[in-house]
Design a protein around this motif. Structure first.
Motif, PDB file in Angstrom:
ATOM      1  N   ILE A  41      22.212   2.111  16.213  1.00 57.75           N
ATOM      2  CA  ILE A  41      21.353   3.265  17.316  1.00 57.75           C
ATOM      3  C   ILE A  41      19.904   2.838  17.181  1.00 57.75           C
ATOM      4  O   ILE A  41      19.366   2.941  18.365  1.00 57.75           O
ATOM      5  CB  ILE A  41      21.779   4.515  16.800  1.00 57.75           C
ATOM      6  N   ALA A  42      19.554   2.408  15.978  1.00 55.27           N
ATOM      7  CA  ALA A  42      18.010   2.215  15.968  1.00 55.27           C
ATOM      8  C   ALA A  42      17.536   0.846  16.835  1.00 55.27           C
ATOM      9  O   ALA A  42      16.691   0.988  17.476  1.00 55.27           O
ATOM     10  CB  ALA A  42      17.637   1.869  14.486  1.00 55.27           C
ATOM     11  N   SER A  43      18.494  -0.109  16.958  1.00 51.29           N
ATOM     12  CA  SER A  43      18.394  -1.234  17.832  1.00 51.29           C
ATOM     13  C   SER A  43      18.365  -0.821  19.099  1.00 51.29           C
ATOM     14  O   SER A  43      17.496  -1.398  19.818  1.00 51.29           O
ATOM     15  CB  SER A  43      19.456  -2.031  17.365  1.00 51.29           C
ATOM     16  N   ALA A  44      19.269   0.118  19.469  1.00 50.30           N
ATOM     17  CA  ALA A  44      19.206   0.537  21.003  1.00 50.30           C
ATOM     18  C   ALA A  44      18.144   1.190  21.480  1.00 50.30           C
ATOM     19  O   ALA A  44      17.523   0.856  22.399  1.00 50.30           O
ATOM     20  CB  ALA A  44      20.474   1.456  21.290  1.00 50.30           C
ATOM     21  N   GLU A  45      17.789   1.993  20.467  1.00 50.64           N
ATOM     22  CA  GLU A  45      16.337   2.577  20.843  1.00 50.64           C
ATOM     23  C   GLU A  45      15.235   1.693  20.722  1.00 50.64           C
ATOM     24  O   GLU A  45      14.355   1.752  21.634  1.00 50.64           O
ATOM     25  CB  GLU A  45      16.258   3.783  19.809  1.00 50.64           C
ATOM     26  N   ARG A  46      15.096   0.814  19.916  1.00 49.65           N
ATOM     27  CA  ARG A  46      13.947  -0.083  19.897  1.00 49.65           C
ATOM     28  C   ARG A  46      14.110  -1.069  20.848  1.00 49.65           C
ATOM     29  O   ARG A  46      13.228  -1.473  21.747  1.00 49.65           O
ATOM     30  CB  ARG A  46      14.395  -1.127  18.630  1.00 49.65           C
ATOM     31  N   GLU A  47      15.308  -1.486  21.647  1.00 53.41           N
ATOM     32  CA  GLU A  47      15.354  -2.247  22.805  1.00 53.41           C
ATOM     33  C   GLU A  47      15.244  -1.354  24.022  1.00 53.41           C
ATOM     34  O   GLU A  47      15.239  -2.065  25.167  1.00 53.41           O
ATOM     35  CB  GLU A  47      16.726  -2.916  22.643  1.00 53.41           C
ATOM     36  N   GLY A  48      15.025  -0.360  24.041  1.00 49.97           N
ATOM     37  CA  GLY A  48      15.035   0.651  25.094  1.00 49.97           C
ATOM     38  C   GLY A  48      16.266   0.915  26.137  1.00 49.97           C
ATOM     39  O   GLY A  48      16.273   1.038  26.991  1.00 49.97           O
ATOM     40  N   ALA A  49      17.227   1.031  25.217  1.00 45.58           N
ATOM     41  CA  ALA A  49      18.457   1.035  25.976  1.00 45.58           C
ATOM     42  C   ALA A  49      18.983   2.512  26.257  1.00 45.58           C
ATOM     43  O   ALA A  49      18.742   3.130  25.245  1.00 45.58           O
ATOM     44  CB  ALA A  49      19.707   0.527  24.973  1.00 45.58           C
ATOM     45  N   SER A  50      19.195   2.796  27.602  1.00 40.32           N
ATOM     46  CA  SER A  50      19.392   4.056  27.729  1.00 40.32           C
ATOM     47  C   SER A  50      20.926   4.752  27.703  1.00 40.32           C
ATOM     48  O   SER A  50      20.922   5.942  27.633  1.00 40.32           O
ATOM     49  CB  SER A  50      19.196   4.316  29.460  1.00 40.32           C
ATOM     50  N   ILE A  51      21.726   3.824  27.351  1.00 37.38           N
ATOM     51  CA  ILE A  51      23.138   4.239  26.895  1.00 37.38           C
ATOM     52  C   ILE A  51      23.415   3.456  25.670  1.00 37.38           C
ATOM     53  O   ILE A  51      23.003   2.209  25.630  1.00 37.38           O
ATOM     54  CB  ILE A  51      24.031   4.450  28.213  1.00 37.38           C
ATOM     55  N   ILE A  52      24.497   4.000  24.893  1.00 37.24           N
ATOM     56  CA  ILE A  52      25.276   3.186  23.865  1.00 37.24           C
ATOM     57  C   ILE A  52      26.801   3.530  24.396  1.00 37.24           C
ATOM     58  O   ILE A  52      27.005   4.574  24.716  1.00 37.24           O
ATOM     59  CB  ILE A  52      25.106   3.917  22.448  1.00 37.24           C
ATOM     60  N   HIS A  53      27.155   2.371  24.774  1.00 38.13           N
ATOM     61  CA  HIS A  53      28.768   2.473  25.108  1.00 38.13           C
ATOM     62  C   HIS A  53      29.893   2.017  24.021  1.00 38.13           C
ATOM     63  O   HIS A  53      30.053   0.717  23.960  1.00 38.13           O
ATOM     64  CB  HIS A  53      28.801   1.661  26.322  1.00 38.13           C
ATOM     65  N   PRO A  54      30.237   2.742  23.242  1.00 34.40           N
ATOM     66  CA  PRO A  54      31.368   2.332  22.119  1.00 34.40           C
ATOM     67  C   PRO A  54      32.621   2.188  22.827  1.00 34.40           C
ATOM     68  O   PRO A  54      33.024   2.791  23.923  1.00 34.40           O
ATOM     69  CB  PRO A  54      31.532   3.632  21.506  1.00 34.40           C
ATOM     70  N   VAL A  55      33.297   0.973  22.385  1.00 33.34           N
ATOM     71  CA  VAL A  55      34.636   0.647  22.793  1.00 33.34           C
ATOM     72  C   VAL A  55      35.653   0.676  21.417  1.00 33.34           C
ATOM     73  O   VAL A  55      35.667  -0.443  20.906  1.00 33.34           O
ATOM     74  CB  VAL A  55      34.635  -0.676  23.375  1.00 33.34           C
ATOM     75  N   ALA A  56      35.978   1.903  21.263  1.00 33.39           N
ATOM     76  CA  ALA A  56      36.876   1.949  20.053  1.00 33.39           C
ATOM     77  C   ALA A  56      37.578   3.244  20.023  1.00 33.39           C
ATOM     78  O   ALA A  56      37.074   4.058  20.802  1.00 33.39           O
ATOM     79  CB  ALA A  56      36.071   1.627  18.710  1.00 33.39           C
ATOM     80  N   ASP A  57      38.898   3.561  19.114  1.00 32.91           N
ATOM     81  CA  ASP A  57      39.267   4.706  19.034  1.00 32.91           C
ATOM     82  C   ASP A  57      39.473   5.320  17.725  1.00 32.91           C
ATOM     83  O   ASP A  57      40.338   5.961  17.456  1.00 32.91           O
ATOM     84  CB  ASP A  57      40.310   4.836  20.244  1.00 32.91           C
TER      85      ASP A  57
END
Length: 235
Positions: A41-57
């Motif tokens: 989550i921290a990496s996504a924010e740092r890289e400016g990602a507008s979405i996080i897309h999990p692939v798991a259940d």
């Protein structure tokens, strides 16, 4: 869980994003049972990602949603998180899944008002198995399993045979409307999927919106609302 299958799915989804001109800034694997996703989550924010897309259940994936809120991640969780997809999930997560965008792999596992057959299945599921079971319908499986019985019956009625090879040939010629949309098979013996339920089977993308409603937003022909920013992103 089949880790290799999940990794392959993640790679495939990443390729789709890139083909659409969307940059993928990271891809982090997690073992089944992981409970801390803060680094991603921290990496996504740092890289400016507008979405996080999990692939798991696996069940613990629901923690990802809560951690993203606790860390005030300024983007959306978009993808496939089974424990946060069924109808009672809003109450289970105390509304902390607002804004999350989920993929239901087959229509019928979520009712779509534009296609009454899907609503009828969803309601009858509750009558047959109880309301609690209906609220816990998985996002993958029940609706096509139901349709499969009718596909088989239709093939037998059309062909008049029950012998294996001949029946397979009859199934290949299937063309019928099921709970998941129009059911036909391609040369690989897979149901044809698309975004028009009158021509193909469809999946449904919905967003959790306050006060706890799963709003179908795609395909556009069956959408019951538009994507909205959750309240924590409007402040």
């Amino acid at each position: 869980q089949d880790t290799m299958a999940l990794e392959a799915a993640a790679m495939g989804i990443g390729a789709i994003y890139e083909h659409a001109g969307i940059e993928v800034v990271g891809m982090d694997p997690y073992p089944v049972g992981a409970t801390d996703f803060s680094a991603s989550i921290a990496s996504a924010e740092r890289e400016g990602a507008s979405i996080i897309h999990p692939v798991a259940d696996f069940p613990e994936m629901g923690i990802l949603v809560r951690q993203s809120l606790d860390m005030e991640y300024p983007g959306l969780i978009v993808g496939y998180v089974t424990p946060a997809g069924f109808e009672e999930a809003w109450d289970v997560y105390d509304g902390e899944i607002e804004g999350m965008v989920q993929c239901v792999l087959q229509m019928g596992n979520i009712p779509v008002q534009a296609y009454p057959k899907s609503v009828e299945f969803y309601e009858n599921y509750g009558i047959m198995f109880g309301e609690q079971a209906r609220k816990q319908i998985d996002m993958h499986g029940p609706a096509p399993s139901y349709d499969a019985v009718y596909v088989l019956a239709d093939a037998i009625e059309r062909s008049g045979v029950v012998e294996g090879d001949a029946l397979v040939e009859a199934i290949k010629e299937t063309d019928m409307m099921g709970v998941i949309g129009r059911i036909r098979f391609n040369d690989l013996h897979q149901v044809v999927y698309g975004d028009n339920y009158e021509e193909e089977a469809i999946g449904v993308i919905f967003q959790w919106q306050a006060p706890g409603v799963r709003v179908p937003v795609y395909p556009l022909d069956i959408a019951e609302g538009a994507l909205v920013l959750p309240s924590h992103m409007q402040e």
